[in-house]
Scaffold this motif. Structure first.
Motif, short mmCIF file in Angstrom:
data_model
loop_
_atom_site.label_atom_id
_atom_site.label_comp_id
_atom_site.label_asym_id
_atom_site.label_seq_id
_atom_site.Cartn_x
_atom_site.Cartn_y
_atom_site.Cartn_z
N ARG A 79 0.89 -1.20 0.16
CA ARG A 79 0.22 -0.01 0.06
C ARG A 79 0.83 1.33 -0.18
NH1 ARG A 79 -3.99 0.89 3.60
NH2 ARG A 79 -4.64 -0.98 4.41
N LYS B 52 -5.25 -5.68 -7.89
CA LYS B 52 -5.95 -5.79 -7.35
C LYS B 52 -5.81 -5.41 -5.46
CE LYS B 52 -8.78 -3.81 -10.28
NZ LYS B 52 -9.61 -2.90 -9.81
N LYS C 199 -3.01 -1.15 -2.72
CA LYS C 199 -4.24 0.18 -2.53
C LYS C 199 -3.22 1.12 -2.35
CE LYS C 199 -6.28 -3.75 0.64
NZ LYS C 199 -6.19 -4.06 2.49
N ASN D 175 -9.36 0.46 -5.60
CA ASN D 175 -8.34 0.09 -5.37
C ASN D 175 -7.77 1.92 -4.88
OD1 ASN D 175 -7.76 -0.30 -7.36
ND2 ASN D 175 -5.73 -2.22 -6.91
#
Length: 411
Positions: free
Chosen positions: A176, A212, A215, A247
């Protein structure tokens, strides 16, 4: 002996900006304001060095019923305030998707809410190498770090190559990424990303979002958006945050401090933008939980000021007229500084909008101390000096670059 918890042990030091500002004010009292250039203050000051407080804003505050000022507000902000925030922030450039607004104490409160809820302990946050230092302090408080990309390339343009490299590196390492982009009117440089710059940033994110499991969260700090040259053109980039992959989440940090000269009322908002309604709802309730845990609710009187000005076309028009007069004043000062720098050959970073401009140098602390001997007070940064054009009248803005150049050449 120490009584505080381990995580609360910090160096015993005062904020350098406020310390330098106090020294500048002491010099003004001793020598007279005409003999001192105080470029430390990050607030609009008139030509006599007095804080500007917009009449349209404070007339509205003083006309509120006492109970409207004193009552508790809803944790996420009054509904009328939430709608008013969207109107003054986007000005018709609302991105397509689901938008939620959570009130916060100033833009800094919005940043704290966003960073805490969208990073994990020991994560790093991506910011440019020229950045507002409290980003790091906010992260430090909750065990988050900061990593930098080079804001400018060799031509003085947005360095998409450096940004892409750090973005990809952090995203692959953490799974992320939380990246702060302070534009338009970056503090401390006055730089603004162009629409083309934003396209490159978002193209990078959309490509990365094909995985996917990744993030991506953008925190767009628009604290200075009301003091850019073109209100409408500067907001067109908001539409680019519509219909992004689910996302990718965009959070806009809105502030009343600058655009409404409401620095001490501490009122702002975090605006969440997502193509996915569930993600938008999650944003709202996660941040609401943090609000309850940290400050419960925000300044209801300040919310009412914004709401009532925006709801009344005549009041809003009068406010815009007053704000634009100060925007014109700011631009005159900034142009004077930029022109003065050209005339004396002082290197400054590319200025486009906002309250500040910056001068790169090798030894900022020493430069600041030497400049103070010339009765010119600036703020030292890691890579240079920050000059607050918002606080310095035109003639001083014009002559300051030559003083800075002489001192930097000397040391």
């Amino acid at each position: 002996m120490s009584m505080v918890a381990e995580h609360a042990k910090w160096p015993k030091e005062n904020d350098i900006i406020f310390s330098l500002s106090e020294r500048a004010q002491a010099a003004e009292k001793e020598l007279g304001k005409d003999k001192v250039i105080n470029a430390t203050i990050g607030a609009l000051m008139d030509d006599n060095g007095k804080l500007i407080a917009m009449k349209t804003v404070y007339d509205q505050l003083k006309n509120l019923p006492n109970e409207e000022i004193s009552a508790y507000a809803s944790i996420g902000g009054q509904p009328a305030y939430q709608e008013a925030v969207k109107k003054v922030c986007f000005k018709g450039n609302d991105p397509e998707g689901y938008i939620r607004v959570v009130a916060s104490p100033g833009g800094s409160g919005a940043i704290k809410l966003a960073m805490y809820n969208y990073t994990n302990e020991n994560d790093v946050v991506l910011v440019s190498d020229w950045y507002w230092s409290p980003y790091g302090i906010i992260g430090e408080e909750t065990k988050r770090g900061v990593e930098n990309y080079a804001l400018f390339d060799e031509s003085g343009n947005f360095n998409i190559d450096s940004y892409s490299k750090k973005f990809t590196e952090i995203l692959n390492r953490q799974g992320r990424i939380f990246t702060i982009i302070n534009s338009p009117g970056n503090n401390p440089t006055g730089y603004s990303l162009s629409d083309e710059d934003w396209d490159k940033v978002l193209d990078l994110a959309k490509e990365a979002a094909k995985d996917k499991d990744k993030k991506i969260v953008f925190l767009v700090d628009v604290a200075y958006i009301d003091f850019v040259r073109d209100d409408d053109a500067s907001r067109k980039f908001f539409k680019k945050f519509g219909n992004l992959p689910s996302n990718i989440l965009t959070i806009v940090a809105f502030s009343m401090s600058k655009g409404f000269t409401a620095y001490g009322m501490r009122m702002g908002a975090a605006i969440g933008i997502s193509s996915d309604e569930d993600i938008a709802e999650e944003f709202y309730y996660s941040l609401m939980h943090s609000c309850r845990a940290n400050w419960s609710n925000c300044n209801r009187g300040a919310m009412a000021v914004l709401s009532e000005i925006v709801a009344d076309d005549k009041k809003y028009e009068e406010y815009e007229k007053e704000k634009n007069s100060y925007k014109d004043m700011l631009l005159v000062r900034a142009n004077a500084f930029v022109e003065g720098a050209k005339e004396c050959g002082l290197e400054i970073l590319p200025y486009r909008d906002g309250f500040f401009t910056s001068i790169p140098c090798d030894n900022p602390m020493k430069a600041c101390e030497e400049l103070a001997k010339e009765n010119l007070y600036l703020v030292p940064l890691k890579m240079g000096l920050r000059f607050a054009v918002c606080a310095v009248e035109e003639s001083k803005c014009k002559k300051a670059p030559a003083i800075i150049k002489e001192v930097l050449d000397r040391i």
